[in-house]
Scaffold this active site. Sequence first.
Site, PDB file in Angstrom:
ATOM      1  N   LYS A 178      61.326 -15.581   2.112  1.00 40.23           N
ATOM      2  CA  LYS A 178      60.240 -14.887   1.404  1.00 40.23           C
ATOM      3  C   LYS A 178      60.222 -13.405   1.775  1.00 40.23           C
ATOM      4  O   LYS A 178      60.193 -12.542   0.902  1.00 40.23           O
ATOM      5  CB  LYS A 178      58.880 -15.506   1.787  1.00 40.23           C
ATOM      6  CG  LYS A 178      58.703 -16.935   1.334  1.00 40.23           C
ATOM      7  CD  LYS A 178      57.320 -17.457   1.655  1.00 40.23           C
ATOM      8  CE  LYS A 178      57.030 -17.526   3.150  1.00 40.23           C
ATOM      9  NZ  LYS A 178      57.878 -18.446   3.906  1.00 40.23           N
ATOM     10  N   THR A 179      60.224 -13.151   3.060  1.00 39.48           N
ATOM     11  CA  THR A 179      60.170 -11.757   3.484  1.00 39.48           C
ATOM     12  C   THR A 179      61.428 -11.014   3.034  1.00 39.48           C
ATOM     13  O   THR A 179      61.349  -9.879   2.557  1.00 39.48           O
ATOM     14  CB  THR A 179      59.988 -11.670   5.017  1.00 39.48           C
ATOM     15  OG1 THR A 179      58.848 -12.463   5.380  1.00 39.48           O
ATOM     16  CG2 THR A 179      59.753 -10.252   5.473  1.00 39.48           C
ATOM     17  N   ASP A 231      52.808  -9.606   2.327  1.00 40.93           N
ATOM     18  CA  ASP A 231      53.512 -10.711   2.991  1.00 40.93           C
ATOM     19  C   ASP A 231      52.467 -11.573   3.723  1.00 40.93           C
ATOM     20  O   ASP A 231      51.388 -11.086   4.048  1.00 40.93           O
ATOM     21  CB  ASP A 231      54.525 -10.152   4.002  1.00 40.93           C
ATOM     22  CG  ASP A 231      55.570 -11.195   4.417  1.00 40.93           C
ATOM     23  OD1 ASP A 231      55.512 -12.338   3.897  1.00 40.93           O
ATOM     24  OD2 ASP A 231      56.446 -10.880   5.240  1.00 40.93           O
ATOM     25  N   GLU A 232      52.780 -12.823   3.964  1.00 39.96           N
ATOM     26  CA  GLU A 232      51.875 -13.740   4.686  1.00 39.96           C
ATOM     27  C   GLU A 232      50.494 -13.784   4.018  1.00 39.96           C
ATOM     28  O   GLU A 232      49.458 -13.759   4.699  1.00 39.96           O
ATOM     29  CB  GLU A 232      51.719 -13.306   6.160  1.00 39.96           C
ATOM     30  CG  GLU A 232      53.021 -13.056   6.900  1.00 39.96           C
ATOM     31  CD  GLU A 232      53.644 -14.303   7.504  1.00 39.96           C
ATOM     32  OE1 GLU A 232      53.093 -15.406   7.296  1.00 39.96           O
ATOM     33  OE2 GLU A 232      54.693 -14.190   8.142  1.00 39.96           O
ATOM     34  N   GLN A 237      51.480 -22.437   6.448  1.00 38.09           N
ATOM     35  CA  GLN A 237      51.484 -21.563   7.619  1.00 38.09           C
ATOM     36  C   GLN A 237      50.189 -20.780   7.786  1.00 38.09           C
ATOM     37  O   GLN A 237      50.155 -19.760   8.457  1.00 38.09           O
ATOM     38  CB  GLN A 237      52.667 -20.589   7.554  1.00 38.09           C
ATOM     39  CG  GLN A 237      54.007 -21.292   7.653  1.00 38.09           C
ATOM     40  CD  GLN A 237      55.162 -20.298   7.785  1.00 38.09           C
ATOM     41  OE1 GLN A 237      55.273 -19.583   8.759  1.00 38.09           O
ATOM     42  NE2 GLN A 237      56.011 -20.256   6.765  1.00 38.09           N
ATOM     43  N   ARG A 286      60.200 -21.578  13.930  1.00 37.75           N
ATOM     44  CA  ARG A 286      60.749 -20.312  14.440  1.00 37.75           C
ATOM     45  C   ARG A 286      62.164 -20.527  14.964  1.00 37.75           C
ATOM     46  O   ARG A 286      62.923 -19.593  15.149  1.00 37.75           O
ATOM     47  CB  ARG A 286      59.898 -19.728  15.593  1.00 37.75           C
ATOM     48  CG  ARG A 286      58.453 -19.356  15.299  1.00 37.75           C
ATOM     49  CD  ARG A 286      58.292 -18.487  14.108  1.00 37.75           C
ATOM     50  NE  ARG A 286      57.970 -19.291  12.941  1.00 37.75           N
ATOM     51  CZ  ARG A 286      58.113 -18.872  11.688  1.00 37.75           C
ATOM     52  NH1 ARG A 286      58.592 -17.674  11.434  1.00 37.75           N
ATOM     53  NH2 ARG A 286      57.821 -19.640  10.666  1.00 37.75           N
TER      54      ARG A 286
HETATM   55  P1  ATP Z   1      58.646 -17.237   7.355  1.00 33.05           P
HETATM   56  O1  ATP Z   1      57.949 -18.253   6.508  1.00 33.05           O
HETATM   57  O2  ATP Z   1      58.879 -17.749   8.722  1.00 33.05           O
HETATM   58  O3  ATP Z   1      57.991 -15.892   7.294  1.00 33.05           O
HETATM   59  P2  ATP Z   1      60.549 -16.316   5.399  1.00 33.05           P
HETATM   60  O4  ATP Z   1      60.431 -17.223   4.245  1.00 33.05           O
HETATM   61  O5  ATP Z   1      59.901 -15.002   5.290  1.00 33.05           O
HETATM   62  O6  ATP Z   1      60.115 -17.071   6.729  1.00 33.05           O
HETATM   63  P3  ATP Z   1      62.894 -14.832   6.077  1.00 33.05           P
HETATM   64  O7  ATP Z   1      62.453 -14.396   7.412  1.00 33.05           O
HETATM   65  O8  ATP Z   1      62.887 -13.859   4.966  1.00 33.05           O
HETATM   66  O9  ATP Z   1      62.092 -16.138   5.664  1.00 33.05           O
HETATM   67  O10 ATP Z   1      64.358 -15.454   6.160  1.00 33.05           O
HETATM   68  C1  ATP Z   1      64.714 -16.427   7.137  1.00 33.05           C
HETATM   69  C2  ATP Z   1      66.161 -16.269   7.519  1.00 33.05           C
HETATM   70  O11 ATP Z   1      67.002 -16.643   6.439  1.00 33.05           O
HETATM   71  C3  ATP Z   1      66.533 -14.833   7.846  1.00 33.05           C
HETATM   72  O12 ATP Z   1      67.414 -14.852   8.945  1.00 33.05           O
HETATM   73  C4  ATP Z   1      67.222 -14.357   6.588  1.00 33.05           C
HETATM   74  O13 ATP Z   1      68.140 -13.340   6.856  1.00 33.05           O
HETATM   75  C5  ATP Z   1      67.910 -15.621   6.088  1.00 33.05           C
HETATM   76  N1  ATP Z   1      68.113 -15.652   4.618  1.00 33.05           N
HETATM   77  C6  ATP Z   1      67.162 -15.504   3.672  1.00 33.05           C
HETATM   78  N2  ATP Z   1      67.690 -15.623   2.431  1.00 33.05           N
HETATM   79  C7  ATP Z   1      69.010 -15.887   2.599  1.00 33.05           C
HETATM   80  C8  ATP Z   1      70.113 -16.104   1.699  1.00 33.05           C
HETATM   81  N3  ATP Z   1      69.953 -16.110   0.375  1.00 33.05           N
HETATM   82  N4  ATP Z   1      71.327 -16.323   2.249  1.00 33.05           N
HETATM   83  C9  ATP Z   1      71.497 -16.323   3.593  1.00 33.05           C
HETATM   84  N5  ATP Z   1      70.503 -16.119   4.488  1.00 33.05           N
HETATM   85  C10 ATP Z   1      69.279 -15.896   4.010  1.00 33.05           C
HETATM   86 MG    MG Z   2      58.369 -14.108   6.450  1.00 35.24          MG
END
Ligand code: ATP
Ligand code: MG
Length: 750
Positions: free
Chosen positions: A32-33, A218-219, A249, A600
């Site tokens: 997402k981020t 975000d969040e 979350q 995490r």
């Molecule tokens: P959270 O809910 O914990 O905030 P999030 O959904 O924001 O998580 P991110 O932190 O953006 O997730 O990504 C999690 C991990 O996955 C990061 O290490 C990111 O680099 C990797 N990632 C995200 N998208 C891809 C992709 N399409 N291919 C490979 N790696 C990815």
């Molecule tokens: Mg995130």
Amino acid sequence: MDYLEKLNPQQRDAAVHKEGPLLILAGAGSGKTSTMTHRIAYLIKEEGIAPYHILAVTFTNKAAKEMRDRVEDLIGEGTNMWILTFHSACLRILRKNAEFAGYNKDFVVYDPTDQKVVIKNCIKEQNVDEKKYPPNYVLSIISDCKEKAISPAKYAQINGVDFKSKIILDLYTAYEAVLKKNNAMDFDDLILRTVQLLEKNEDVLAYYQDKFKYIMVDEYQDTNFIQYRFIKLLAEAHNNICVVGDDDQCIYQWRGADIKNILDFEKDFKNTKVIKLEQNYRSHANILDAAHSVIEKNKGRKHKKLWTDKEKGEKIKYYRADNEKDEARYIAQEIDRLHSKELKYSDFAVLYRTNAQSRTFEEALSVREVPYRVLGGNRYYDRKEIKDIMAYMRLVQNTADDLSLTRIINEPKRGIGDKTLEKLKALASVRNESLFESLTDDEIVEGLPSKAVDSIKEMITVLSQYSQEKDNLKVSDIYDGLLVRTGYLKNLELQNTVEAEGRIENLLEFKSVIYDYEKDNLQLTLSEFMEKVALMSEIDNHDAEENAVVLMTLHSAKGLEFPVVFIPGMEDGLFPGWRAFEKADGIEEERRLCYVGMTRAMQRLYLTSADVRTLYGKTDYTKESMFLRELDKSLIDGDAIYEKKSSTGGYSGTDMGRNPGWSQGGGNDGYSGSEIFRPFDQLKYIKQGQGTGASGSKAGGSDLKEGDKVSHNKFGEGLVLSMEGSTVTIAFDSVGVKKLAKDIAPIKKI
Ligand code: ATP
Ligand code: MG
């Protein structure tokens, strides 16, 4: 556009969405981020949107910084885009429009420690029983009100005036009056006052609506009412709002977060495009499945399950320790064992439920000489000497700040006892002046012992000088000057104790904090610096570069990821905490916190508990956490989890040998290896630079004359045009003609 290639089709779809509301609702680690940062890059690079028109907000400074870094990587250049926390964004808006918000532009920000001092005073003044109305309790009600935009008047309407409500109402009213009088805001005010500003001033609102054509949050699941209002007001004009979050979350309901904000987003913003992401890129399959087996027990949740194409990886390790010391020993031992070329110390995180748990880990890690950093808990900025010097700096910024003056008026000792201080305050209050203002009048101090009169006068002179000259001085010069001229440093030196020496070192360390900011921003102003420090939330000390194990609470780990994660204290009563059992959604919120913690982990996840635990000086047998019992057993490796165990032990009240000689241990100073920090060289330098008395001939320009060429710490080289009384007028090459106070201007003849 090759940066978009790395995204999966849904992520790309979201990243290239230009106009209209967009909701990305997806589980942990699904990108997402990342998607949001790609969208920012896309808008700038492909759609030609000026960074000026973008606002991206999140919850911690750490997360904001990471987001900014990622965006800068993608667009290949630095940017001063508004990628900020809610608090910082609001602070910027308020600073620019303070008068419209009813504040003087130099207003200061009070942190929780300051708030506590204020409310304690109010409780005392109103003769309220502090035991029945503890400061933290009252503050939490006030905070709750502010998060819901409930003014004291409205509070009275809602709660009536029964005995208890009347007391709270009076305290709330008094608290607000003190803040207002001191030209100060607390953290909740930052958002509340911004919302009020935008609601009341069409022009200001129109300006920011026009500026922020693209808004991202975000969040979003953790936004509370007032944060929601802030976003809604800004987005209403153009509807280009993109929010991302995960209802699983939401961990801040206890602080007013309203999960409905994200669940009702589609209703709230018409024609929302919804994108769901289902692939987790962060964790090995076993970790993801284990986290899922816990969170699926929550009743009030939308069904969703993440998948991953990553290997299964290790099972979840569970260790049942004898007691909390054994638990910490085990974790330290595992870190020591796994630490290798591939796994740096900074790849390990210990995520606990409460800060009080950190001490045993610090001890165990020190024994093995494993470097670690504690985030939160006893923060660097909470240390007495740092608070003292910050109070001086705040006064320079805003002399109306009675709270800060009260803090330092007798620090160092100036012969002002509590009674005298009360009298001075009462006089100031009668005269309807700030304490500082009234002390500038000789009449007020008349009758005090002459030593006290002299030292107060000297203090007021120093503060006035720096206050007038603050824009002509570098923050580091103001800092040095205050340390020396207020006698603060000297007093510590004279004490000649180990403790005082430690305090001096901390004060010198603080200088490297200032240098760090000055390095990034040559024009750093005092108020900018004070804001940075005030907003430094616990998470900010987390420096990913530092090779040290990270210890922090589960709450502050939101959004972060680590190869190896330990979650200790998996016991009913600790996690989930006892209080959770008393509230309707309490357990569900704790379960979400457990889900946040587990997700995490990238490669390995450890859960531990202790058979007997001493916490807050109380020792008890424990029962394993219900979350452990809920976890899919086939994914666990290690000790068996007992389904039933008595939780009534006979240990209450005894201390099972806690180490009284506790010391902080190594690896936690956060400044080791810094080039700037050379404590005792600095001390010499500070004293040379600033002189020691009010005359300050070394720093100032008393022996200058017309036509002298000089060099100034902030403005560079210039020519002395004239000398008049205490003022020297200099024409600088860089900034033109300036009138400076001779005594404290950091100038040298060249
Ligand atoms: P959270 O809910 O914990 O905030 P999030 O959904 O924001 O998580 P991110 O932190 O953006 O997730 O990504 C999690 C991990 O996955 C990061 O290490 C990111 O680099 C990797 N990632 C995200 N998208 C891809 C992709 N399409 N291919 C490979 N790696 C990815
Ligand atoms: Mg995130």
